[in-house]
Scaffold this motif. Structure first.
Motif, PDB file in Angstrom:
ATOM      1  N   ARG A  19       5.540  -6.882 -16.134  1.00 39.33           N
ATOM      2  CA  ARG A  19       4.718  -7.341 -14.865  1.00 39.33           C
ATOM      3  C   ARG A  19       5.549  -8.684 -13.984  1.00 39.33           C
ATOM      4  N   MET A  20       6.878  -9.007 -14.574  1.00 44.55           N
ATOM      5  CA  MET A  20       7.355  -9.561 -13.467  1.00 44.55           C
ATOM      6  C   MET A  20       8.148  -8.947 -12.129  1.00 44.55           C
ATOM      7  N   MET A  21       8.351  -8.076 -12.840  1.00 48.15           N
ATOM      8  CA  MET A  21       8.890  -6.522 -11.437  1.00 48.15           C
ATOM      9  C   MET A  21       7.894  -6.475 -10.599  1.00 48.15           C
ATOM     10  N   ASP A  22       6.575  -6.243 -11.445  1.00 48.33           N
ATOM     11  CA  ASP A  22       4.847  -5.982 -10.774  1.00 48.33           C
ATOM     12  C   ASP A  22       5.108  -6.576  -9.662  1.00 48.33           C
ATOM     13  N   ALA A  23       4.844  -8.160 -10.151  1.00 53.98           N
ATOM     14  CA  ALA A  23       4.951  -8.690  -9.444  1.00 53.98           C
ATOM     15  C   ALA A  23       5.257  -9.275  -7.782  1.00 53.98           C
ATOM     16  N   VAL A  24       6.869  -8.478  -8.211  1.00 57.07           N
ATOM     17  CA  VAL A  24       8.082  -8.963  -7.508  1.00 57.07           C
ATOM     18  C   VAL A  24       7.998  -7.797  -6.830  1.00 57.07           C
ATOM     19  N   THR A  25       7.550  -6.889  -7.084  1.00 58.14           N
ATOM     20  CA  THR A  25       7.502  -5.901  -5.933  1.00 58.14           C
ATOM     21  C   THR A  25       6.356  -5.911  -4.810  1.00 58.14           C
ATOM     22  N   GLU A  26       5.123  -6.363  -6.118  1.00 58.56           N
ATOM     23  CA  GLU A  26       3.592  -6.519  -4.744  1.00 58.56           C
ATOM     24  C   GLU A  26       3.942  -7.409  -3.919  1.00 58.56           C
ATOM     25  N   LEU A  27       5.211  -8.770  -3.705  1.00 55.53           N
ATOM     26  CA  LEU A  27       5.248  -9.572  -2.707  1.00 55.53           C
ATOM     27  C   LEU A  27       6.046  -8.946  -1.669  1.00 55.53           C
ATOM     28  N   VAL A  28       7.029  -8.022  -2.573  1.00 59.54           N
ATOM     29  CA  VAL A  28       7.973  -7.586  -1.397  1.00 59.54           C
ATOM     30  C   VAL A  28       7.202  -6.230  -0.645  1.00 59.54           C
ATOM     31  N   ALA A  29       6.190  -5.976  -1.650  1.00 62.60           N
ATOM     32  CA  ALA A  29       5.355  -4.637  -0.339  1.00 62.60           C
ATOM     33  C   ALA A  29       4.335  -5.245   0.601  1.00 62.60           C
ATOM     34  N   GLN A  30       3.755  -6.427   0.585  1.00 63.52           N
ATOM     35  CA  GLN A  30       3.325  -7.710   1.760  1.00 63.52           C
ATOM     36  C   GLN A  30       3.976  -8.413   2.587  1.00 63.52           C
ATOM     37  N   LEU A  31       5.631  -8.262   1.978  1.00 65.32           N
ATOM     38  CA  LEU A  31       6.082  -8.847   3.306  1.00 65.32           C
ATOM     39  C   LEU A  31       6.356  -7.680   4.257  1.00 65.32           C
ATOM     40  N   ARG A  32       6.698  -5.905   4.055  1.00 67.72           N
ATOM     41  CA  ARG A  32       6.784  -5.270   4.782  1.00 67.72           C
ATOM     42  C   ARG A  32       6.087  -4.509   5.350  1.00 67.72           C
ATOM     43  N   GLY A  33       4.825  -4.807   4.463  1.00 70.57           N
ATOM     44  CA  GLY A  33       3.062  -4.222   5.190  1.00 70.57           C
ATOM     45  C   GLY A  33       3.990  -2.131   4.460  1.00 70.57           C
ATOM     46  N   GLU A  34       4.116  -2.410   3.719  1.00 70.03           N
ATOM     47  CA  GLU A  34       3.730  -0.782   3.235  1.00 70.03           C
ATOM     48  C   GLU A  34       4.069  -0.602   1.528  1.00 70.03           C
ATOM     49  N   PRO A  35       3.216   0.175   1.428  1.00 69.32           N
ATOM     50  CA  PRO A  35       2.762   0.193   0.071  1.00 69.32           C
ATOM     51  C   PRO A  35       4.055   0.639  -1.153  1.00 69.32           C
ATOM     52  N   ALA A  36       4.488   0.378  -2.188  1.00 68.35           N
ATOM     53  CA  ALA A  36       5.628   0.252  -2.815  1.00 68.35           C
ATOM     54  C   ALA A  36       5.397   1.584  -3.720  1.00 68.35           C
ATOM     55  N   PRO A  37       6.578   2.211  -3.491  1.00 65.46           N
ATOM     56  CA  PRO A  37       7.050   3.477  -4.435  1.00 65.46           C
ATOM     57  C   PRO A  37       6.128   3.211  -5.378  1.00 65.46           C
ATOM     58  N   ALA A  38       5.557   4.019  -6.507  1.00 68.85           N
ATOM     59  CA  ALA A  38       5.257   4.566  -7.854  1.00 68.85           C
ATOM     60  C   ALA A  38       6.064   4.343  -8.886  1.00 68.85           C
ATOM     61  N   TRP A  39       7.296   4.232  -8.549  1.00 67.48           N
ATOM     62  CA  TRP A  39       8.175   3.958  -9.436  1.00 67.48           C
ATOM     63  C   TRP A  39       9.195   3.442  -8.933  1.00 67.48           C
ATOM     64  N   ARG A  40       9.840   2.558  -9.270  1.00 62.97           N
ATOM     65  CA  ARG A  40      10.841   1.844  -9.995  1.00 62.97           C
ATOM     66  C   ARG A  40      12.504   2.424 -10.042  1.00 62.97           C
ATOM     67  N   TRP A  41      13.655   2.527  -9.934  1.00 61.83           N
ATOM     68  CA  TRP A  41      14.889   2.974  -9.427  1.00 61.83           C
ATOM     69  C   TRP A  41      15.149   1.958 -10.573  1.00 61.83           C
ATOM     70  N   ASP A  42      16.064   3.698 -11.301  1.00 59.38           N
ATOM     71  CA  ASP A  42      16.721   2.795 -12.222  1.00 59.38           C
ATOM     72  C   ASP A  42      18.395   3.254 -11.894  1.00 59.38           C
ATOM     73  N   LEU A  43      19.134   2.055 -11.903  1.00 62.12           N
ATOM     74  CA  LEU A  43      20.263   1.850 -11.735  1.00 62.12           C
ATOM     75  C   LEU A  43      21.745   2.964 -13.172  1.00 62.12           C
ATOM     76  N   ARG A  44      21.156   3.194 -13.915  1.00 60.21           N
ATOM     77  CA  ARG A  44      22.297   3.925 -14.829  1.00 60.21           C
ATOM     78  C   ARG A  44      21.436   5.725 -14.952  1.00 60.21           C
ATOM     79  N   THR A  45      20.439   5.894 -13.786  1.00 59.23           N
ATOM     80  CA  THR A  45      20.236   7.602 -13.826  1.00 59.23           C
ATOM     81  C   THR A  45      20.137   7.870 -12.737  1.00 59.23           C
ATOM     82  N   GLY A  46      20.239   7.173 -11.696  1.00 58.94           N
ATOM     83  CA  GLY A  46      20.163   6.961 -10.317  1.00 58.94           C
ATOM     84  C   GLY A  46      19.904   7.700  -9.718  1.00 58.94           C
TER      85      GLY A  46
END
Length: 247
Positions: free
Chosen positions: A214-241
């Motif tokens: 929930r937290m990261m969904d909210a953060v990502t939505e705010l970033v999308a608003q600032l960038r003026g574009e939709p975020a990817p459907a999935w988040r990058w996983d640092l462990r799997t690259g």
């Protein structure tokens, strides 16, 4: 204890004095280097809160702390313990009582220190991704659960914050500033993440996972608003690259 029951605390005068000299250097330096736009900073509660922020540059802690300080509040940044090994920087971190995080053997000490800072009425700044994003397009990555755990343990409001632009001044990796042409760094403060249904029970892995998403969904939505574009459907996983959910 829920959000409305948190006692109103005031940081001590001694702690406030510890910010005077660093603020006198950092604030004019940032103003000279970059245009800063703070959107809805009034949403930061006056009685202590946890800010969950996406991580795009090594300058992020200074930028977000500057915003918090300019609201008349005292920030407490959870930062990697290696920074305390730099002599001049160590004195600043100690005088402002920032919170070191030992990535491999913290043992909960940083969360205990963060809880004590909340009890003083300070604003905790957390970068849940744990490092500057490695997403090829700069979007928020998958995150750790510490911010959600702290919010559930203390009843403090968990405030999502999105930012964009500071990475143009100081890209990652490297420490080469790029001040010209002058950049604009924008920070957007969101409404508190709703964790009410997760409070009052055991802090299981499942509960923390739901809250963290929930937290990261909210953060990502705010970033999308600032960038003026939709975020990817999935988040990058640092462990799997790769982005989660992709083949």
């Amino acid at each position: 204890m829920n959000d409305g029951e948190r006692p109103i605390a005031q940081p001590s005068r001694g702690l406030r004095r510890g910010f005077v000299a660093p603020a006198a250097v950092v604030r004019p330096a940032l103003r000279a280097l970059v245009r800063q736009e703070w959107l809805h900073a009034e949403r930061i509660p006056r009685t202590g809160a946890i800010l969950a922020v996406n991580h795009i540059s090594e300058l992020d802690p200074l930028s977000v702390a500057h915003m918090v300080y300019n609201q008349g509040l005292l920030p407490a940044v959870l930062a990697k313990a290696e920074l305390w090994k730099v002599p001049v920087l160590r004195r600043v971190l100690q005088s402002t009582r920032m919170i070191p995080v030992e990535r491999s053997r913290d043992g909960g000490r940083s969360l205990a220190a963060a809880q004590a800072a909340l009890d003083e009425g300070r604003v905790i700044i957390v970068y849940p991704e744990g490092t500057v994003t490695r997403d090829p397009e700069g979007w928020p990555m998958s995150a750790r659960s510490g911010a959600v755990r702290l919010a559930l343990q203390t009843g403090a409001p968990l405030i999502p914050v999105g930012q964009w632009g500071m990475q143009e001044l100081l890209p990652y990796p490297g420490f080469r500033l790029s001040p010209f042409p002058r950049k604009t760094a924008r920070v957007l403060v969101g409404e508190p993440v709703d964790l009410d249904d997760l409070r009052g029970g055991p802090l299981t892995a499942a509960v923390l996972r739901v809250g963290t998403e929930r937290m990261m969904d909210a953060v990502t939505e705010l970033v999308a608003q600032l960038r003026g574009e939709p975020a990817p459907a999935w988040r990058w996983d640092l462990r799997t690259g790769r982005r989660e959910g992709t083949a």
